[in-house]
Motif scaffolding. Structure first.
Motif, short mmCIF file in Angstrom:
data_model
loop_
_atom_site.label_atom_id
_atom_site.label_comp_id
_atom_site.label_asym_id
_atom_site.label_seq_id
_atom_site.Cartn_x
_atom_site.Cartn_y
_atom_site.Cartn_z
N ILE A 52 -79.17 50.02 -46.47
CA ILE A 52 -77.90 49.62 -48.11
C ILE A 52 -78.67 49.69 -49.24
N ALA A 53 -79.98 49.72 -49.25
CA ALA A 53 -80.92 50.12 -50.58
C ALA A 53 -81.18 51.49 -50.56
N GLN A 54 -80.88 52.24 -49.46
CA GLN A 54 -80.87 53.60 -49.70
C GLN A 54 -80.04 53.85 -50.21
N THR A 55 -78.62 53.78 -49.88
CA THR A 55 -77.54 54.54 -49.59
C THR A 55 -77.28 54.29 -51.36
N LEU A 56 -77.47 53.02 -51.57
CA LEU A 56 -77.36 52.82 -53.24
C LEU A 56 -78.17 52.98 -54.25
N ASN A 57 -79.29 53.66 -53.67
CA ASN A 57 -79.75 54.68 -54.59
C ASN A 57 -79.69 55.50 -54.48
N ARG A 58 -78.91 56.45 -53.46
CA ARG A 58 -77.64 57.54 -54.01
C ARG A 58 -76.68 58.09 -54.46
#
Length: 425
Positions: A52-58
């Motif tokens: 989720i953190a990676q997705t939100l960062n993108r």
């Protein structure tokens, strides 16, 4: 007004409407707890939070992120998030792990929470309303997403996200205007941890959150449909909303032009599937030498400064691959696939695990010189330059003047003695 004038007016109104939905920054606090000390562990929760953190960062979020956090660490990260918020921001809190309702209040469970009675569990946990209040005190638009159990019976399955509780279902969350709260399952039910990398709820979130065409309510409708189908209707995501405008998380916010030198982007953790069988030969380094009276972990960070975002905590003995070096910082990969930066002071070369029946001249040379490399020595030999990067090294400083710790000097002396014993030098 002519046709062209109406067209211009329509375009201006459209731009203003979109801008209203995405003005300000998007800031996320993401936490996933898997390795509980006193209740059942949840293998997927930390992985859910990482993805989720990676997705939100993108998606343009500034993400504050941590896994397997204690109570004090959760509260500290929540305060950091609050300080970074402004009224025009969109604030998002995602939590994967255990949760419990005690009385009329909901609590998220840190990894160090404990107790056999309500008062003790309250004192060692974090009240959900505390985190929501931190967000609402600064930002006008707040999103809370809980991939945590909403049913808390005393006898539970090890694969469910609930601990022995005192009421069925999580209590109603009182949120101010402009808030959206999503639960991974309906009242009186459990949220599954999942058999794959992610829980059913987070699997659906990862699929639909990036949509630029769907607002948050439509995203959650699609998430709900997906989870219902994946669990044969045994789990039905639920939400409470007091939003007064559409929010499109997949829309990238417009950024003003910047004059001057742009900082190099910090590397983000890469999602790498966990291998079916751990290959020890691929991880010749490990976390070592931590202060026994310290916090007990080495931080994996998003960049090469101590103020960079902490991606996860690595305890003593964590196996690592070293991918590169920038001064005293190593770019490393963990066995779980997380990639980031860690200070080389607490990283040791331990050789190719299980592949060498006895020490070799090559392994001893590498281990000895790795100590100098992580302390900034500039190699002059072709072999040294080829094996270790001289990027950020201490130009003009001899090996004898490299600032090694007492323990490192003892280790160098031991390695030199072994090399002499094997007639390597």
């Amino acid at each position: 007004m002519g046709r062209f004038g109406y067209l211009v007016l329509w375009i201006l109104i459209s731009l203003f409407s979109v801008g209203a939905a995405v003005s300000g920054e998007k800031v996320a606090l993401v936490i996933g707890n898997s390795r509980y000390e006193h209740v059942s562990q949840l293998p997927n929760a930390a992985q859910d939070a990482t993805d989720i953190a990676q997705t939100l960062n993108r998606l343009g979020f500034r993400v504050l992120y941590g896994t397997d956090l204690s109570r004090s660490e959760i509260l500290s990260l929540a305060q950091q998030t609050r300080k970074s918020l402004a009224p025009d921001d969109i604030a998002l809190f995602y939590f994967a792990g255990h949760a419990v309702q005690i009385g009329a209040e909901n609590f998220i469970i840190p990894v160090d929470a404990h107790g056999e009675d309500a008062d003790t569990i309250k004192q060692t946990s974090v009240k959900l309303q505390t985190i929501l209040a931190e967000m609402e005190s600064k930002a006008d638009r707040n999103i809370v997403i809980l991939d945590a159990c909403r049913n808390n019976p005393f006898a539970i399955s090890a694969a469910s996200r609930s601990i022995g509780g005192f009421a069925r279902g999580l209590a109603k969350v009182d949120a101010g205007v402009g808030s959206f709260i999503a639960f991974s399952t309906q009242p009186g039910n459990i949220a599954l941890d999942g058999d794959g990398r992610n829980s059913p709820f987070t699997t659906a979130l990862l699929k639909y959150l990036p949509s630029a065409d769907d607002d948050l309510h439509e995203v959650m409708r699609k998430v709900r449909r997906s989870v219902v189908e994946a669990t044969n209707s045994s789990q039905i995501p639920w939400e409470n909303s007091s939003l007064i405008e559409r929010i499109y998380l997949g829309v990238q916010p417009s950024r003003p032009s910047t004059i001057g030198e742009l900082p190099a982007p910090s590397p983000q953790p890469q999602r790498i599937p966990q291998p079916q069988q751990f290959d020890q030969t691929a991880f010749p380094y490990e976390v070592a030498g931590l202060n026994p009276n310290g916090d007990g972990f080495l931080a994996l960070r998003s960049g090469t400064t101590s103020s960079s975002q902490r991606l996860l905590k690595m305890p003593e003995g964590t196996p690592l691959q070293v991918l590169g070096q920038a001064g005293v910082w190593f770019n490393v990969r963990t066995a779980s696939g997380a990639v980031g930066w860690a200070h080389s002071k607490w990283i040791r070369f331990v050789g190719v695990r299980g592949s060498l029946p006895q020490e070799s001249c090559d392994s001893l040379w590498y281990e000895r010189n790795a100590i100098f490399a992580r302390n900034g020595y500039c190699f002059r030999s072709a072999r040294g330059r080829q094996t270790f990067s001289n990027a950020g090294c201490r130009v003009g400083v001899s090996a004898g003047n490299i600032p090694l710790s007492a323990a490192e000097r003892r280790e160098v002396a031991r390695l030199v003695a072994r090399e002499k014993a094997l007639h390597c030098r």
